[in-house]
Design a protein around this motif. Sequence first.
Motif, mmCIF file in Angstrom:
data_model
loop_
_atom_site.group_PDB
_atom_site.id
_atom_site.type_symbol
_atom_site.label_atom_id
_atom_site.label_comp_id
_atom_site.label_asym_id
_atom_site.label_seq_id
_atom_site.Cartn_x
_atom_site.Cartn_y
_atom_site.Cartn_z
ATOM 1 N N ALA A 1 0.833 -1.204 0.000
ATOM 2 C CA ALA A 1 0.000 0.000 0.000
ATOM 3 C C ALA A 1 0.866 1.251 0.000
ATOM 4 O O ALA A 1 0.575 2.226 -0.702
ATOM 5 C CB ALA A 1 -0.924 -0.005 1.214
ATOM 6 N N GLY B 1 2.548 1.584 -3.387
ATOM 7 C CA GLY B 1 1.612 1.813 -4.468
ATOM 8 C C GLY B 1 1.041 3.216 -4.482
ATOM 9 O O GLY B 1 0.830 3.807 -5.555
ATOM 10 N N THR B 2 0.748 3.786 -3.288
ATOM 11 C CA THR B 2 0.092 5.104 -3.218
ATOM 12 C C THR B 2 1.016 6.205 -2.731
ATOM 13 O O THR B 2 0.679 7.375 -2.828
ATOM 14 C CB THR B 2 -1.116 5.030 -2.265
ATOM 15 O OG1 THR B 2 -0.648 4.739 -0.941
ATOM 16 C CG2 THR B 2 -2.102 3.970 -2.717
ATOM 17 N N GLY B 3 2.143 5.830 -2.161
ATOM 18 C CA GLY B 3 3.081 6.819 -1.603
ATOM 19 C C GLY B 3 2.791 7.171 -0.166
ATOM 20 O O GLY B 3 3.595 7.851 0.479
ATOM 21 N N THR B 4 1.651 6.727 0.339
ATOM 22 C CA THR B 4 1.325 6.948 1.760
ATOM 23 C C THR B 4 0.672 5.694 2.310
ATOM 24 O O THR B 4 0.140 4.865 1.553
ATOM 25 C CB THR B 4 0.365 8.137 1.966
ATOM 26 O OG1 THR B 4 -0.883 7.859 1.302
ATOM 27 C CG2 THR B 4 0.972 9.434 1.433
ATOM 28 N N PHE B 5 0.734 5.614 3.634
ATOM 29 C CA PHE B 5 0.084 4.484 4.303
ATOM 30 C C PHE B 5 -0.422 4.964 5.659
ATOM 31 O O PHE B 5 0.289 5.653 6.399
ATOM 32 C CB PHE B 5 1.057 3.319 4.479
ATOM 33 C CG PHE B 5 0.506 2.198 5.309
ATOM 34 C CD1 PHE B 5 -0.430 1.328 4.779
ATOM 35 C CD2 PHE B 5 0.905 2.028 6.631
ATOM 36 C CE1 PHE B 5 -0.950 0.296 5.550
ATOM 37 C CE2 PHE B 5 0.378 0.995 7.401
ATOM 38 C CZ PHE B 5 -0.543 0.132 6.858
ATOM 39 N N ASN C 1 6.064 7.848 1.830
ATOM 40 C CA ASN C 1 7.172 7.133 1.194
ATOM 41 C C ASN C 1 8.252 8.121 0.769
ATOM 42 O O ASN C 1 8.004 9.067 0.035
ATOM 43 C CB ASN C 1 6.658 6.349 -0.018
ATOM 44 C CG ASN C 1 7.729 5.465 -0.644
ATOM 45 O OD1 ASN C 1 8.867 5.403 -0.167
ATOM 46 N ND2 ASN C 1 7.359 4.779 -1.719
#
Length: 537
Positions: A104, A107-111, A216
């Motif tokens: 995650a 893929g999105t740069g944040t979690f 990220n």
Amino acid sequence: MAQLTCLFAVVNMVSCTEGYLDVQNLEPLEWNPHLAVPLVNSNLSLADVISTVNADDIITQDSTGFLTIAYAGALSSIQAGQLIPLQDQYLAESFVMTGPDISALLGTGTFSISKSTTYSYTVKNDEELDSIILKSSKLKIQIASDFQHNANIVIDIPKLTYKGVSFHKTIPVQYQGSVPIVTLRDYDLANYKLDLSRGGSAFNEFEIGFSLNIVNSGNPISAGDQAAINISFIDNQFSAIYGYVGQRTMNFDQDSVKLDMFANSIDGTLWFDDPEINLNIHNSYGAEISGTFNILEAYHRDKGTLPITGSGIPNPLVINYPKANEVGESKITTLNINKSTTNIRDIISFVPQYIIHQIDANVNPSGKNVYNFVLDTSTVDVDFEIILPLHGTATGFSLIDTIPFNVDNISADGSAEIEQLLFKLVTNNGFPVDVGVQIYFMDSLYKTLDSLINPYENIMTSGVVDASGKVVSSTPTLKYISFGTERINSLFDASYIKIRANLGTYNNGSDPVKFYADNNLGIEMGAQVKLKVDTKK
């Protein structure tokens, strides 16, 4: 050597050089008021006889002048803030990255992830608390992160509130090129309220919400990387706690009330018609409390101790307490120890110098029957009062007083020799007691050199007493005491006079008498000397 005889006063004498009196016709020495000087002129009130420093504070009179003596003392418990200490709390939580979490983030740069954990609030004994208002507390948060990325951690404690606003903090965790990243935060929780009831369904529990947000940075991340969170509540003190505070014991120190009236007594028996002891117990704990008397006794320095007993002393003593809607109030429980239910008359007849008492108090003795509240200022205070209405009898009771005495100036030039010394003692007894008085002459070290009345005899008769025990007129007494040469010589070393009064109430202690404000005892003593003067000196 020519022998001349003169009459002079004992104190502040001058040489006999002229105006001599030929006293060959005055054997034994006759009293001449013009040549006498007073040694003692004392009017002893009841306060003087009681010999207390604060007599005005403890002697009261009613509208008739009848006197009552009261002695008071106080014994305070440990304040609740010390009796019920709050424990430090240590909590831990962590976020550990898993494979899906990493996917995650990449893929999105944040979690982001959130969780809520219920913790048990640690108590020392068997307390079941539903809320605490913190007087002081430090919340310390330590975060150790393995993430090579910037992040922040949000901590929410919804039931930890200040003026209705919940505790909510966002803590940045900044990557600086190395791990672990250690972040520390301290928060002052003074005046916060911590609700431990979970909406009324539990006790000693509260929830903390955690959120982790990672951005990220392009650096590596592996499964098992984590952010460990340690939370501690330390230096905790409460302003108020609510719920059930458990069963505990308050250990009072032993204390005593001094009876100044008997401080100088050396012998005798007293009987008071209606003595009392009042214990006023002030309780501001919102909890059931019972008291237990471990010590309640009279003490006399020569006779030892005598316990106060009787059905009027409950053990345990149930103590009133404020209810849940009376927070901040104090309830009073009064225990009256009187002649009907205790041996209080025997206690006072014991002529004690002290009443000694020691109480333990038990909080919630019957368990969880009452919803509790306790403030940090809550105490159990015991006011101890001894009340002695001066109505009763006395037999063989003795009191002592000491005053300065000086005969150094009888013959400054050494030309006179004392042949005879005559004392005149005048008393006027307005007390309802027969009094025997002895006057002792003592040196500077208080060693007795001689006594005035030898052999000893009672010299004062009680004032005239009516049927109610009240003195209606005083009784005067006049007595002359003569000293010869041998006894006179011992007085030159005298520095003090000690007056001992032996007291017995009217009619040999058979009839109760009453003491009033206008009772007094007047004592006057004067002296003359007969001198032999050597005119060749």
